[in-house]
Write a protein that holds these residues in place. Structure first.
Motif, mmCIF file in Angstrom:
data_model
loop_
_atom_site.group_PDB
_atom_site.id
_atom_site.type_symbol
_atom_site.label_atom_id
_atom_site.label_comp_id
_atom_site.label_asym_id
_atom_site.label_seq_id
_atom_site.Cartn_x
_atom_site.Cartn_y
_atom_site.Cartn_z
ATOM 1 N N PRO A 259 0.814 -1.229 0.000
ATOM 2 C CA PRO A 259 0.000 0.000 0.000
ATOM 3 C C PRO A 259 0.844 1.274 0.000
ATOM 4 O O PRO A 259 0.435 2.281 -0.591
ATOM 5 N N LEU A 260 2.024 1.244 0.655
ATOM 6 C CA LEU A 260 2.860 2.450 0.713
ATOM 7 C C LEU A 260 3.331 2.853 -0.679
ATOM 8 O O LEU A 260 3.333 4.050 -1.022
ATOM 9 N N VAL A 261 3.723 1.879 -1.482
ATOM 10 C CA VAL A 261 4.191 2.186 -2.835
ATOM 11 C C VAL A 261 3.047 2.735 -3.683
ATOM 12 O O VAL A 261 3.209 3.728 -4.406
ATOM 13 N N ILE A 262 1.901 2.099 -3.596
ATOM 14 C CA ILE A 262 0.747 2.554 -4.386
ATOM 15 C C ILE A 262 0.304 3.945 -3.959
ATOM 16 O O ILE A 262 0.019 4.815 -4.797
ATOM 17 N N ALA A 263 0.271 4.195 -2.656
ATOM 18 C CA ALA A 263 -0.149 5.503 -2.156
ATOM 19 C C ALA A 263 0.841 6.588 -2.565
ATOM 20 O O ALA A 263 0.438 7.711 -2.946
ATOM 21 N N THR A 264 2.137 6.279 -2.512
ATOM 22 C CA THR A 264 3.143 7.263 -2.923
ATOM 23 C C THR A 264 3.021 7.574 -4.400
ATOM 24 O O THR A 264 3.109 8.737 -4.820
ATOM 25 N N TRP A 265 2.817 6.523 -5.222
ATOM 26 C CA TRP A 265 2.641 6.748 -6.660
ATOM 27 C C TRP A 265 1.412 7.612 -6.939
ATOM 28 O O TRP A 265 1.481 8.539 -7.769
#
Length: 507
Positions: A259-265
């Motif tokens: 989720p952190l990667v998706i949210a940052t993107w």
């Protein structure tokens, strides 16, 4: 010697072995397999070459207009047809050639079709102050530069590319530093937004942003270094972080589960929608954003590559001339009343051939060549004029002031930048070198991305970014284009590592 399982079979010949055909088809004759991609290329080849290389130039040439059909016209016609055929070849090639495709797209539109329309209609966006002979020299040197570019691409074939191995991790993106770059992007963009008084100004006009920066003292008539760094750090890190996170998500199933990667993107995508939108940014910079993002998001799609080149032609000829609607506010915008479908190309921003001719006239009437002085100014762009009082001005600005123009924000194409320093010999040598480097970059990209699917593959980001930014470099002036290059180099130095510790890399 036994054939290893990993060796590549010749195209069209079916592999033998477990799961493969036991022998040739009935009748003892092998039938080569033809892929749908090859069939599509063959189907598109003839209409694409005829359309770009012959039909569109002929359609422009037969338009009614007061332009004379002299040597300049016919040489411009040859340049347009030549670049159209080369662009068609780039679109139909088996391997995606991002940098070369961008080069020929720019030449076809900005140095081919648009100047041809200007010659037919006898209208130019910027006055050509010299004689017709200077314009003839300019068109001839552009054509010679294109031929030299092709020579450079041929020379690159004689030097083999070192094949990348899956364990070769000589240059990769460091996972923690990538998140640090995202933080730098948010901070830099936030400072730019705060400096301009809020996000609303990014959806008004470029003129409003320029006026605000000058009012705050970040730019002046003598130096734009402060403005360049402010806008550079407010826009470039945001784009690079978005490209890296996009590559990470596209190539890594593990990243798509975090989720952190998706949210940052998603946050970076929203951030770029503010600071890198087409309303508040120059159109060539938005082309950089668009092309680099598409080539990164679809790293193995020939269809997307071909669509980008084809739609690039349509957009440049139809949409691009009217995209300056957001350059000025309502009081400064002056719509163009057109009497021909090609008139916007003649009166809008495609002044590259004319400015090259003006550069030749400027050089021949007194100053001569500068033998590297202008290039030095572009290389050391970060040195303020208070420290370097004799720092060269933008080539386009210098020529515009010599012409007595009120608006000196004029282009200075790569041909003019090389010519003013080194003359005709420099143009030939320079474009041989450019063709060589472009072909090498495209070959390295094709090889590394085919055998190295890692999310942290640096070349998978660098080459799409160069392909997009080549529009700005070819259009010029180089001094204006250097600021964002410097910021990009700093960002790449921040996130790139030479260590091979897989626990610290993107995966």
């Amino acid at each position: 010697m036994a054939v290893q399982a990993h060796e590549i079979q010749p195209r069209g010949i079916p592999a033998r072995g477990p799961g493969g055909p036991a022998g040739p088809p009935t009748g003892g004759v092998e039938v080569p397999a033809v892929s749908p991609r090859a069939l599509l290329s063959r189907a598109l080849a003839v209409p694409l070459i005829l359309g770009l290389g012959l039909f569109l130039p002929a359609l422009v040439a037969v338009q009614p207009g007061p332009g004379v059909r002299d040597t300049v016209f016919w040489l411009q016609m040859v340049l347009t047809c030549y670049s159209g055929i080369r662009l068609s070849v780039m679109a139909l090639t088996a391997h995606r050639k991002l940098i070369q495709g961008s080069f020929w797209l720019f030449v076809y539109v900005a140095m081919g079709v648009a100047p041809l329309a200007q010659d037919v209609l006898d209208q130019t966006p910027t006055p050509v102050v010299g004689t017709r002979a200077d314009l003839l020299v300019a068109v001839a040197l552009v054509l010679i530069g294109c031929a030299a570019f092709d020579v450079g691409t041929l020379l690159s074939r004689h030097r083999p590319i070192r094949r990348a191995r899956r364990r070769d991790r000589s240059a990769s993106f460091h996972r923690r530093r990538v998140f640090l770059l995202a933080a730098v992007a948010f901070v830099g963009s936030a400072l730019l937004v705060a400096k301009l008084g809020g996000p609303a100004v990014f959806f008004s006009s470029r003129q409003a942003i320029t006026d605000t920066i000058r009012a705050d003292g970040a730019a002046s008539a003598e130096s734009n270094v402060g403005s360049a760094f402010l806008r550079g750090f407010g826009t470039v890190p945001a784009l690079l972080a978005l490209l890296i996170f996009t590559r990470w998500l596209v190539t890594s199933r593990r990243a798509r589960r975090r989720p952190l990667v998706i949210a940052t993107w998603a946050a970076l995508l929203l951030l770029n929608g503010v600071v890198n939108n087409p309303i508040s940014n120059p159109r060539y910079w938005f082309l950089t954003v668009l092309f680099s993002f598409l080539f990164t998001a679809f790293p193995k799609s020939p269809a997307m590559y071909r669509a980008a080149l084809a739609l690039g032609v349509i957009g440049a000829l139809v949409v691009f001339p009217f995209a300056d609607r957001f350059r000025y506010d309502d009081s400064g915008y002056k719509p163009v009343e057109t009497t021909s479908v090609f008139q916007p190309l003649a009166v809008k921003d495609y002044d590259q051939i004319g400015m090259f001719a003006n550069t030749i006239t400027f050089s021949d009437t007194g100053p001569g060549h500068f033998y590297g002085r202008q290039m030095a100014g572009s290389t050391f762009f970060f040195v303020p004029r208070s420290v370097w009082p004799g720092k060269p001005r933008d080539t386009g600005v210098m020529i515009g002031q010599w012409m007595g123009m009120k608006n000196v924000n004029l282009s200075s194409p790569m041909w003019a930048e090389i010519w003013i320093d080194f003359g005709a010999g420099g143009v030939i040598a320079g474009f041989v070198a450019l063709g060589y480097l472009a072909a090498r970059g495209d070959r390295v990209y094709a090889l590394r991305t085919s055998v190295d699917p890692r999310p942290g593959n640096v070349m998978a980001i660098v080459i799409p970014l160069i392909a997009g930014y080549s529009f700005i470099l070819l259009r010029g002036p180089l001094l204006q284009a250097s600021g964002r290059i410097g910021v990009a180099l700093i960002c790449f130095a921040l996130v790139t590592t030479l260590r091979s510790d897989g626990r610290k890399l993107l995966r």
